[in-house]
Design a protein around this motif. Structure first.
Motif, PDB file in Angstrom:
ATOM      1  N   ILE A  59       0.633  -1.106  -0.128  1.00  0.00           N
ATOM      2  CA  ILE A  59       0.309  -0.232   0.066  1.00  0.00           C
ATOM      3  C   ILE A  59       0.798   1.092   0.028  1.00  0.00           C
ATOM      4  CG2 ILE A  59      -1.293   1.466   1.642  1.00  0.00           C
ATOM      5  CD1 ILE A  59      -1.633  -2.628   1.983  1.00  0.00           C
ATOM      6  N   VAL A  60       0.845   2.260  -1.061  1.00  0.00           N
ATOM      7  CA  VAL A  60       1.470   3.345  -1.022  1.00  0.00           C
ATOM      8  C   VAL A  60       1.009   5.193  -1.014  1.00  0.00           C
ATOM      9  CG1 VAL A  60       2.884   4.997  -3.189  1.00  0.00           C
ATOM     10  CG2 VAL A  60       3.096   1.984  -2.826  1.00  0.00           C
ATOM     11  N   TRP A  61       1.410   5.259   0.081  1.00  0.00           N
ATOM     12  CA  TRP A  61       0.752   6.713   0.559  1.00  0.00           C
ATOM     13  C   TRP A  61       0.940   8.095  -0.073  1.00  0.00           C
ATOM     14  CZ3 TRP A  61      -3.766   8.495   3.395  1.00  0.00           C
ATOM     15  CH2 TRP A  61      -4.865   7.511   3.897  1.00  0.00           C
ATOM     16  N   VAL A  62       0.705   8.947  -1.132  1.00  0.00           N
ATOM     17  CA  VAL A  62       1.624   9.782  -1.179  1.00  0.00           C
ATOM     18  C   VAL A  62       1.044  10.928  -0.815  1.00  0.00           C
ATOM     19  CG1 VAL A  62       2.649  10.346  -3.386  1.00  0.00           C
ATOM     20  CG2 VAL A  62       2.088   8.766  -3.457  1.00  0.00           C
ATOM     21  N   PHE A  63       2.126  12.028  -0.457  1.00  0.00           N
ATOM     22  CA  PHE A  63       1.775  13.025   0.269  1.00  0.00           C
ATOM     23  C   PHE A  63       3.253  14.044  -0.046  1.00  0.00           C
ATOM     24  CE2 PHE A  63       3.486   9.986   4.227  1.00  0.00           C
ATOM     25  CZ  PHE A  63       4.045  10.928   4.338  1.00  0.00           C
ATOM     26  N   ALA A  64       2.175  15.570   0.429  1.00  0.00           N
ATOM     27  CA  ALA A  64       3.828  16.800   0.498  1.00  0.00           C
ATOM     28  C   ALA A  64       4.706  16.433   1.324  1.00  0.00           C
ATOM     29  CB  ALA A  64       3.074  17.505   0.568  1.00  0.00           C
ATOM     30  N   ARG A  65       6.313  16.574   0.648  1.00  0.00           N
ATOM     31  CA  ARG A  65       7.533  16.172   1.588  1.00  0.00           C
ATOM     32  C   ARG A  65       7.302  17.393   2.827  1.00  0.00           C
ATOM     33  NH1 ARG A  65      13.297  17.767  -1.084  1.00  0.00           N
ATOM     34  NH2 ARG A  65      12.205  19.606  -2.109  1.00  0.00           N
ATOM     35  N   ARG A  66       7.035  18.828   2.482  1.00  0.00           N
ATOM     36  CA  ARG A  66       7.094  19.741   3.008  1.00  0.00           C
ATOM     37  C   ARG A  66       6.430  19.720   4.061  1.00  0.00           C
ATOM     38  NH1 ARG A  66       9.760  22.441   4.498  1.00  0.00           N
ATOM     39  NH2 ARG A  66       8.518  23.436   6.684  1.00  0.00           N
ATOM     40  N   LEU A  67       5.001  18.602   4.084  1.00  0.00           N
ATOM     41  CA  LEU A  67       4.484  18.064   5.253  1.00  0.00           C
ATOM     42  C   LEU A  67       4.808  17.154   6.225  1.00  0.00           C
ATOM     43  CD1 LEU A  67       1.536  17.426   6.717  1.00  0.00           C
ATOM     44  CD2 LEU A  67       0.772  15.570   5.326  1.00  0.00           C
ATOM     45  N   LEU A  68       5.558  15.970   6.057  1.00  0.00           N
ATOM     46  CA  LEU A  68       6.869  15.261   6.559  1.00  0.00           C
ATOM     47  C   LEU A  68       7.445  16.717   7.003  1.00  0.00           C
ATOM     48  CD1 LEU A  68       7.178  12.386   7.264  1.00  0.00           C
ATOM     49  CD2 LEU A  68       8.651  12.546   5.381  1.00  0.00           C
ATOM     50  N   CYS A  69       8.330  17.192   6.696  1.00  0.00           N
ATOM     51  CA  CYS A  69       9.018  18.167   6.963  1.00  0.00           C
ATOM     52  C   CYS A  69       8.748  18.959   8.383  1.00  0.00           C
ATOM     53  CB  CYS A  69       9.644  18.867   6.333  1.00  0.00           C
ATOM     54  SG  CYS A  69      10.854  18.202   5.098  1.00  0.00           S
ATOM     55  N   SER A  70       7.572  19.648   7.925  1.00  0.00           N
ATOM     56  CA  SER A  70       7.019  20.618   9.050  1.00  0.00           C
ATOM     57  C   SER A  70       6.013  19.791  10.394  1.00  0.00           C
ATOM     58  CB  SER A  70       5.789  21.175   8.413  1.00  0.00           C
ATOM     59  OG  SER A  70       6.044  22.091   7.549  1.00  0.00           O
ATOM     60  N   GLY A  71       6.169  18.518  10.186  1.00  0.00           N
ATOM     61  CA  GLY A  71       5.150  17.485  10.970  1.00  0.00           C
ATOM     62  C   GLY A  71       6.343  17.127  11.685  1.00  0.00           C
ATOM     63  N   LEU A  72       7.869  17.110  11.674  1.00  0.00           N
ATOM     64  CA  LEU A  72       8.584  17.558  12.298  1.00  0.00           C
ATOM     65  C   LEU A  72       8.902  17.909  13.720  1.00  0.00           C
ATOM     66  CD1 LEU A  72      11.579  15.551  10.046  1.00  0.00           C
ATOM     67  CD2 LEU A  72       9.404  14.404  11.187  1.00  0.00           C
ATOM     68  N   GLU A  73       8.199  18.945  13.057  1.00  0.00           N
ATOM     69  CA  GLU A  73       8.632  20.007  14.337  1.00  0.00           C
ATOM     70  C   GLU A  73       7.629  19.980  14.877  1.00  0.00           C
ATOM     71  OE1 GLU A  73      11.836  21.516  14.716  1.00  0.00           O
ATOM     72  OE2 GLU A  73      12.823  19.685  12.982  1.00  0.00           O
ATOM     73  N   ALA A  74       6.462  20.116  14.367  1.00  0.00           N
ATOM     74  CA  ALA A  74       4.718  20.587  14.787  1.00  0.00           C
ATOM     75  C   ALA A  74       4.048  20.381  14.313  1.00  0.00           C
ATOM     76  CB  ALA A  74       4.634  22.241  14.877  1.00  0.00           C
ATOM     77  N   PRO A  75       2.993  19.978  14.575  1.00  0.00           N
ATOM     78  CA  PRO A  75       1.705  19.328  14.140  1.00  0.00           C
ATOM     79  C   PRO A  75       1.339  19.744  13.120  1.00  0.00           C
ATOM     80  CG  PRO A  75       0.762  19.760  16.304  1.00  0.00           C
ATOM     81  CD  PRO A  75       2.983  20.413  16.108  1.00  0.00           C
ATOM     82  N   ALA A  76       1.326  19.129  11.881  1.00  0.00           N
ATOM     83  CA  ALA A  76       1.061  19.260  10.958  1.00  0.00           C
ATOM     84  C   ALA A  76       0.180  18.952   9.511  1.00  0.00           C
ATOM     85  CB  ALA A  76       1.736  19.424   9.797  1.00  0.00           C
ATOM     86  N   GLY A  77      -0.480  19.127   9.286  1.00  0.00           N
ATOM     87  CA  GLY A  77      -1.158  18.555   8.035  1.00  0.00           C
ATOM     88  C   GLY A  77      -2.996  18.481   7.694  1.00  0.00           C
ATOM     89  N   VAL A  78      -3.280  18.131   7.423  1.00  0.00           N
ATOM     90  CA  VAL A  78      -5.239  18.151   6.866  1.00  0.00           C
ATOM     91  C   VAL A  78      -5.369  17.645   6.019  1.00  0.00           C
ATOM     92  CG1 VAL A  78      -6.799  20.280   5.635  1.00  0.00           C
ATOM     93  CG2 VAL A  78      -5.054  21.290   7.525  1.00  0.00           C
ATOM     94  N   GLY A  79      -6.598  16.906   6.322  1.00  0.00           N
ATOM     95  CA  GLY A  79      -6.664  15.858   5.468  1.00  0.00           C
ATOM     96  C   GLY A  79      -6.416  14.443   5.995  1.00  0.00           C
ATOM     97  N   ASP A  80      -6.112  13.430   4.749  1.00  0.00           N
ATOM     98  CA  ASP A  80      -5.895  12.585   5.135  1.00  0.00           C
ATOM     99  C   ASP A  80      -4.616  12.331   6.107  1.00  0.00           C
ATOM    100  OD1 ASP A  80      -7.989  11.726   3.955  1.00  0.00           O
ATOM    101  OD2 ASP A  80      -7.522  11.239   2.179  1.00  0.00           O
ATOM    102  N   VAL A  81      -3.139  13.311   5.635  1.00  0.00           N
ATOM    103  CA  VAL A  81      -2.189  12.361   5.907  1.00  0.00           C
ATOM    104  C   VAL A  81      -2.132  13.580   7.657  1.00  0.00           C
ATOM    105  CG1 VAL A  81      -0.089  12.613   5.659  1.00  0.00           C
ATOM    106  CG2 VAL A  81      -1.542  11.798   3.884  1.00  0.00           C
TER     107      VAL A  81
END
Length: 142
Positions: A59-81
């Motif tokens: 199963i492959v999930w594709v999402f924004a690289r920026r979302l992963l970067c941001s989420g390392l520092e503070a909660p991030a994401g809208v929608g499915d991820v």
């Protein structure tokens, strides 16, 4: 043409407050899709009944690289991820689908290493230089 960045890491699928399962996750970054990262999970961890066969692909999930970067520092994401840091150098990734929600715990060091390698290939802010508009349009039009 650049080679993709691919890294296999261990994660924990959180099943309940006291239960989890280890699983292998393949992180990948393709320079021809410079804004996205991919997370591939073994099919046996899918909530979809159709993923029970022996020849089922990951199963492959594709999402924004920026979302992963941001989420390392503070909660991030809208929608499915959604991505958020947690105590002890861990990062939580929450994946929401119609079949249910999966909560995965990663070692933040693994995610940072993967992102560092992706930035060596395509630095943040230079993603637009790697876009192939003709190929993207052909994919959209099928």
């Amino acid at each position: 043409m650049y080679s993709p960045v691919e890294e296999t890491v261990q994660a924990r699928l959180i099943l309940s407050p006291h239960r989890s399962a280890r699983l292998r996750v393949v992180l990948s970054y393709l320079p021809e899709d410079p804004f996205a990262v991919r997370m591939a999970f073994p099919a046996e961890f899918s909530l979809d009944d159709a993923a029970d066969g022996p020849d089922t692909e990951d199963i492959v999930w594709v999402f924004a690289r920026r979302l992963l970067c941001s989420g390392l520092e503070a909660p991030a994401g809208v929608g499915d991820v959604h991505v958020r840091p947690t105590v002890g150098r861990r990062t939580m990734v929450e994946l929401r689908a119609p079949e249910g929600t999966a909560l995965l715990q990663f070692d933040t060091t693994d995610l940072r290493r993967f992102l560092w390698r992706s930035r060596l290939l395509v630095p943040e802010g230079e993603e637009h230089l790697h876009l192939d508009a003709d190929r993207a349009l052909a994919q959209l039009l099928g």
